[in-house]
Motif scaffolding. Structure first.
Motif, PDB file in Angstrom:
ATOM      1  N   SER A 347      55.744 100.663  81.333  1.00  0.00           N
ATOM      2  CA  SER A 347      55.596  99.968  82.611  1.00  0.00           C
ATOM      3  C   SER A 347      56.562 100.382  83.660  1.00  0.00           C
ATOM      4  CB  SER A 347      55.403  98.546  82.589  1.00  0.00           C
ATOM      5  OG  SER A 347      55.261  98.044  83.842  1.00  0.00           O
ATOM      6  N   PRO A 348      56.024 100.917  84.853  1.00  0.00           N
ATOM      7  CA  PRO A 348      57.059 101.157  85.885  1.00  0.00           C
ATOM      8  C   PRO A 348      57.516 100.100  86.667  1.00  0.00           C
ATOM      9  CG  PRO A 348      54.777 101.658  86.744  1.00  0.00           C
ATOM     10  CD  PRO A 348      54.712 101.010  85.287  1.00  0.00           C
ATOM     11  N   VAL A 349      57.114  98.662  86.104  1.00  0.00           N
ATOM     12  CA  VAL A 349      57.558  97.546  87.088  1.00  0.00           C
ATOM     13  C   VAL A 349      57.500  96.313  86.301  1.00  0.00           C
ATOM     14  CG1 VAL A 349      55.328  97.066  87.786  1.00  0.00           C
ATOM     15  CG2 VAL A 349      57.067  96.410  89.074  1.00  0.00           C
ATOM     16  N   ASP A 350      58.648  95.319  86.278  1.00  0.00           N
ATOM     17  CA  ASP A 350      58.682  94.091  85.578  1.00  0.00           C
ATOM     18  C   ASP A 350      57.893  93.310  86.332  1.00  0.00           C
ATOM     19  OD1 ASP A 350      60.785  95.397  84.050  1.00  0.00           O
ATOM     20  OD2 ASP A 350      62.115  94.910  85.456  1.00  0.00           O
ATOM     21  N   ASP A 351      57.425  92.158  85.464  1.00  0.00           N
ATOM     22  CA  ASP A 351      56.464  91.352  85.746  1.00  0.00           C
ATOM     23  C   ASP A 351      56.811  90.474  87.287  1.00  0.00           C
ATOM     24  OD1 ASP A 351      55.087  91.672  83.451  1.00  0.00           O
ATOM     25  OD2 ASP A 351      55.767  90.064  82.442  1.00  0.00           O
ATOM     26  N   GLU A 352      58.050  90.368  87.277  1.00  0.00           N
ATOM     27  CA  GLU A 352      58.325  89.578  88.640  1.00  0.00           C
ATOM     28  C   GLU A 352      58.249  90.206  89.841  1.00  0.00           C
ATOM     29  OE1 GLU A 352      62.377  90.854  86.817  1.00  0.00           O
ATOM     30  OE2 GLU A 352      60.438  90.003  85.990  1.00  0.00           O
ATOM     31  N   ASP A 353      58.204  91.886  89.838  1.00  0.00           N
ATOM     32  CA  ASP A 353      58.100  92.776  90.902  1.00  0.00           C
ATOM     33  C   ASP A 353      56.610  93.331  91.078  1.00  0.00           C
ATOM     34  OD1 ASP A 353      60.955  92.641  91.656  1.00  0.00           O
ATOM     35  OD2 ASP A 353      61.369  93.848  89.867  1.00  0.00           O
ATOM     36  N   ARG A 354      55.583  92.900  90.322  1.00  0.00           N
ATOM     37  CA  ARG A 354      54.649  93.723  90.005  1.00  0.00           C
ATOM     38  C   ARG A 354      53.707  92.807  91.246  1.00  0.00           C
ATOM     39  NH1 ARG A 354      53.219  92.691  85.337  1.00  0.00           N
ATOM     40  NH2 ARG A 354      54.049  94.596  84.470  1.00  0.00           N
ATOM     41  N   THR A 355      52.869  93.668  91.850  1.00  0.00           N
ATOM     42  CA  THR A 355      51.867  93.188  93.045  1.00  0.00           C
ATOM     43  C   THR A 355      50.727  93.367  93.047  1.00  0.00           C
ATOM     44  OG1 THR A 355      52.354  95.458  94.351  1.00  0.00           O
ATOM     45  CG2 THR A 355      54.080  93.716  94.876  1.00  0.00           C
ATOM     46  N   PRO A 356      49.647  92.816  93.409  1.00  0.00           N
ATOM     47  CA  PRO A 356      48.255  93.171  93.360  1.00  0.00           C
ATOM     48  C   PRO A 356      47.489  94.295  93.863  1.00  0.00           C
ATOM     49  CG  PRO A 356      48.480  91.243  94.951  1.00  0.00           C
ATOM     50  CD  PRO A 356      49.778  91.651  94.349  1.00  0.00           C
ATOM     51  N   GLU A 393      50.920  91.005  84.491  1.00  0.00           N
ATOM     52  CA  GLU A 393      51.100  89.402  85.149  1.00  0.00           C
ATOM     53  C   GLU A 393      51.684  89.633  86.301  1.00  0.00           C
ATOM     54  OE1 GLU A 393      53.743  87.614  82.483  1.00  0.00           O
ATOM     55  OE2 GLU A 393      52.334  87.464  80.833  1.00  0.00           O
ATOM     56  N   ILE A 394      51.083  88.924  87.325  1.00  0.00           N
ATOM     57  CA  ILE A 394      51.523  88.784  88.808  1.00  0.00           C
ATOM     58  C   ILE A 394      52.077  87.207  88.998  1.00  0.00           C
ATOM     59  CG2 ILE A 394      50.669  88.811  91.122  1.00  0.00           C
ATOM     60  CD1 ILE A 394      50.195  91.550  89.955  1.00  0.00           C
ATOM     61  N   ASN A 395      53.301  87.232  89.841  1.00  0.00           N
ATOM     62  CA  ASN A 395      54.249  86.127  90.207  1.00  0.00           C
ATOM     63  C   ASN A 395      54.682  86.431  91.379  1.00  0.00           C
ATOM     64  OD1 ASN A 395      55.096  83.545  90.147  1.00  0.00           O
ATOM     65  ND2 ASN A 395      56.732  84.088  88.520  1.00  0.00           N
ATOM     66  N   GLN A 396      53.922  86.496  92.454  1.00  0.00           N
ATOM     67  CA  GLN A 396      54.444  86.756  93.718  1.00  0.00           C
ATOM     68  C   GLN A 396      54.589  85.628  94.549  1.00  0.00           C
ATOM     69  OE1 GLN A 396      55.206  89.973  95.721  1.00  0.00           O
ATOM     70  NE2 GLN A 396      55.396  90.290  93.347  1.00  0.00           N
ATOM     71  N   GLN A 397      55.737  85.509  94.918  1.00  0.00           N
ATOM     72  CA  GLN A 397      56.091  84.434  95.998  1.00  0.00           C
ATOM     73  C   GLN A 397      56.308  85.046  97.387  1.00  0.00           C
ATOM     74  OE1 GLN A 397      56.528  81.378  94.185  1.00  0.00           O
ATOM     75  NE2 GLN A 397      56.273  82.482  92.544  1.00  0.00           N
ATOM     76  N   GLY A 398      55.192  85.000  97.985  1.00  0.00           N
ATOM     77  CA  GLY A 398      55.108  85.627  99.346  1.00  0.00           C
ATOM     78  C   GLY A 398      55.718  84.707 100.315  1.00  0.00           C
ATOM     79  N   GLY A 399      55.592  85.201 101.789  1.00  0.00           N
ATOM     80  CA  GLY A 399      56.215  84.377 102.924  1.00  0.00           C
ATOM     81  C   GLY A 399      55.045  83.135 103.171  1.00  0.00           C
ATOM     82  N   PRO A 400      55.230  82.638 104.568  1.00  0.00           N
ATOM     83  CA  PRO A 400      54.417  81.479 104.956  1.00  0.00           C
ATOM     84  C   PRO A 400      52.943  82.143 104.911  1.00  0.00           C
ATOM     85  CG  PRO A 400      55.948  82.070 106.602  1.00  0.00           C
ATOM     86  CD  PRO A 400      56.399  82.768 105.384  1.00  0.00           C
ATOM     87  N   LEU A 401      52.555  83.156 105.568  1.00  0.00           N
ATOM     88  CA  LEU A 401      51.274  83.689 105.798  1.00  0.00           C
ATOM     89  C   LEU A 401      50.508  84.278 104.345  1.00  0.00           C
ATOM     90  CD1 LEU A 401      51.749  85.789 109.040  1.00  0.00           C
ATOM     91  CD2 LEU A 401      51.072  83.476 108.712  1.00  0.00           C
ATOM     92  N   GLN A 402      51.325  84.632 103.562  1.00  0.00           N
ATOM     93  CA  GLN A 402      50.824  85.123 102.318  1.00  0.00           C
ATOM     94  C   GLN A 402      50.605  84.016 101.197  1.00  0.00           C
ATOM     95  OE1 GLN A 402      53.606  88.394 101.538  1.00  0.00           O
ATOM     96  NE2 GLN A 402      51.814  89.745 101.354  1.00  0.00           N
ATOM     97  N   GLY A 403      51.689  83.081 101.098  1.00  0.00           N
ATOM     98  CA  GLY A 403      51.566  82.031 100.002  1.00  0.00           C
ATOM     99  C   GLY A 403      52.048  82.648  98.711  1.00  0.00           C
ATOM    100  N   ASN A 404      51.897  81.985  97.705  1.00  0.00           N
ATOM    101  CA  ASN A 404      52.091  82.268  96.300  1.00  0.00           C
ATOM    102  C   ASN A 404      50.870  82.754  95.426  1.00  0.00           C
ATOM    103  OD1 ASN A 404      54.908  81.503  96.874  1.00  0.00           O
ATOM    104  ND2 ASN A 404      54.482  79.524  96.112  1.00  0.00           N
ATOM    105  N   LEU A 405      50.911  83.788  94.618  1.00  0.00           N
ATOM    106  CA  LEU A 405      50.054  84.084  93.863  1.00  0.00           C
ATOM    107  C   LEU A 405      50.505  84.476  92.529  1.00  0.00           C
ATOM    108  CD1 LEU A 405      47.049  85.150  93.708  1.00  0.00           C
ATOM    109  CD2 LEU A 405      47.684  87.423  94.075  1.00  0.00           C
ATOM    110  N   LYS A 406      50.002  83.767  91.391  1.00  0.00           N
ATOM    111  CA  LYS A 406      50.057  83.947  89.921  1.00  0.00           C
ATOM    112  C   LYS A 406      48.909  84.014  89.188  1.00  0.00           C
ATOM    113  CE  LYS A 406      53.157  81.722  86.377  1.00  0.00           C
ATOM    114  NZ  LYS A 406      53.867  80.252  86.233  1.00  0.00           N
ATOM    115  N   GLY A 407      49.197  84.950  88.292  1.00  0.00           N
ATOM    116  CA  GLY A 407      47.890  84.949  87.193  1.00  0.00           C
ATOM    117  C   GLY A 407      48.107  86.301  86.637  1.00  0.00           C
ATOM    118  N   ASP A 408      47.202  86.871  85.898  1.00  0.00           N
ATOM    119  CA  ASP A 408      47.186  88.038  85.043  1.00  0.00           C
ATOM    120  C   ASP A 408      45.838  88.841  84.864  1.00  0.00           C
ATOM    121  OD1 ASP A 408      45.906  86.736  82.924  1.00  0.00           O
ATOM    122  OD2 ASP A 408      47.740  85.975  82.307  1.00  0.00           O
ATOM    123  N   TYR A 409      45.957  89.976  84.429  1.00  0.00           N
ATOM    124  CA  TYR A 409      44.619  90.794  84.410  1.00  0.00           C
ATOM    125  C   TYR A 409      44.490  90.859  82.700  1.00  0.00           C
ATOM    126  CZ  TYR A 409      45.614  92.208  89.079  1.00  0.00           C
ATOM    127  OH  TYR A 409      45.670  92.429  90.357  1.00  0.00           O
TER     128      TYR A 409
END
Length: 425
Positions: A347-356, A393-409
């Motif tokens: 994988s080129p990216v770790d779980d905490e850095d993966r984006t949708p 796996e996705i675990n993104q802590q976005g800003g106030p306009l994006q919000g948080n997103l958590k889940g997987d494929y």
């Protein structure tokens, strides 16, 4: 003969129209409808059994005893579904972000003499395409994202002596970037529905590829290939619509809605080592190992051309990846050749850095193929590859306009079926 020409014409049309379209969740593409798709790309560059080697190792063209044309078509069925566990602003899972994608490739090798070969190929080895439902849970991160490529590579191969061949070629890459994301108006303009931001542009990039073929014995050969990085730059006015007046005023203040945004990125360089060994007169073993420079691809330069031009580097925290593949080819009857293979890419990216927008993860390939020698001049074949793209796996802590997103494929795979034709003359 007329049937062959009609087939080739159809392949050319498919290449021009569709070969840049690749699948979501996997930017580097090994499946190009070529015969070594049946070994999951194991031995690529060293097998050198047909004109498709021009796409991977120009030195391998010296193994061909005469001029050849390769054409291939394939279809990929993508099943990419996100399972949302947490979303600040609600929404669905996004549906199936994959689709059916037809692609094609072709290569031609001209035999000047036994030592000198000229070749040209057309295909796509890099790209991404993913599309979610507009109201999905990650709509403020991305709704649609596509990075499409089409590559033409002329090359030359020369045999230095009985055991050493060298080759090189140019890479001309057309790329197109298209991305759409919803804008959350609720914080600045309560009650206003979502807006939209979109960027759409294309560019030409240039690079080169080098190859070495070493044949210490008649039954054993190795190859070393290098594909250079390709730099591309996208320049476009950001298309923003449907946003509230307060957010509009903020964007106007910094010039985002009226000036250009430049995005520079670097497609990864690659090093690949391959081997081929005739275990018996009917069985051959193949293997490959490679490295790809994803860490530099993850770093892109973004320039906002407003009243005060601002430039900064965005880093996705990508890391370099490693590729390994093994396979076998079995001549179980004189006109028939069966192949099987297995491949793994880290994988080129770790779980905490993966984006949708780039839900990349490790990849596992299982492949098989069958070639049939119609006569001494024509070979037809087919191949199938199953690709497991990982849970991503996705675990993104976005800003106030994006919000948080958590889940997987949990559903994240591709089925690819290809047909190809080799014509020697």
């Amino acid at each position: 003969m007329g049937l062959i020409f009609r087939y080739i014409t159809a392949v050319i049309c498919i290449i021009v129209l569709f070969s840049s379209l690749t699948w979501g969740a996997g930017l580097w593409v090994y499946e190009m409808a070529n015969p070594d798709m049946g070994t999951a790309s194991a031995g690529r560059g060293a097998t050198a059994a047909d004109a498709s080697v021009a796409m991977f190792n120009p030195a391998g063209m010296t193994k061909l005893d005469r001029s050849q044309l390769f054409t291939g078509i394939q279809g990929s069925w993508l099943d990419v579904k996100f399972d949302a566990d947490e979303s600040t602003f609600g929404g669905g899972d996004g549906g199936n972000a994959g689709d059916f994608i037809p692609t094609g490739s072709m290569a031609y090798v001209y035999s000047v003499n036994p030592k000198l070969k000229l070749g040209v190929s057309a295909a796509s080895f890099f790209g991404l395409g993913i599309e979610y439902d507009e109201d999905w849970a990650g709509r403020y991160f991305v709704q649609e994202a596509s990075f499409l490529t089409f590559v033409i590579s002329p090359g030359i191969g020369y045999r230095i002596n009985k055991w050493l061949s060298l080759g090189g070629g140019a890479t001309v890459l057309y790329s197109k970037l298209d991305q759409k994301t919803a804008i959350n108006n609720q914080l600045t303009d309560p009650g206003v529905p979502d807006g939209e931001i979109k960027i759409d542009d294309d560019d030409l990039g240039y690079g080169f590829n080098l190859g070495i073929l070493i044949e210490p014995r008649e039954d054993l050969r190795f190859s070393l290939t290098y594909r250079s990085k390709v730099e591309v730059e996208f320049k476009d006015v950001v298309d923003i619509k449907g946003i509230g007046p307060n957010l509009q005023a903020l964007l106007d203040l910094i010039g985002v809605t009226s000036e250009k945004v430049d995005l520079e990125m670097e497609l990864p360089q690659e090093v690949l080592i391959s081997g081929y060994y005739d275990l018996t007169d009917k069985v051959a073993l193949v293997a490959s190992a490679g490295w790809q420079d994803w860490s530099n691809f993850g770093k892109s330069t973004l320039t906002l051309r407003s009243t005060n031009t601002t430039s900064f580097e965005a880093d996705r925290n990508f890391k370099d990846t490693w590729h390994a593949a093994i396979g076998a080819r079995y001549r179980f009857a004189e006109p028939w050749l069966w192949s099987v293979g297995f491949a793994y890419d880290s994988s080129p990216v770790d779980d905490e850095d993966r984006t949708p927008d780039m839900p990349l993860d490790r990849q596992i390939r299982l492949a098989t193929g069958l070639q049939y020698d119609w006569n001494e001049n024509v070979t037809i074949g087919g191949a199938y590859t199953y690709i497991d793209l990982g849970d991503a796996e996705i675990n993104q802590q976005g800003g106030p306009l994006q919000g948080n997103l958590k889940g997987d494929y949990k559903t994240n795979h591709v089925n690819t079926l290809a047909l190809n034709l080799i014509w020697r003359f």
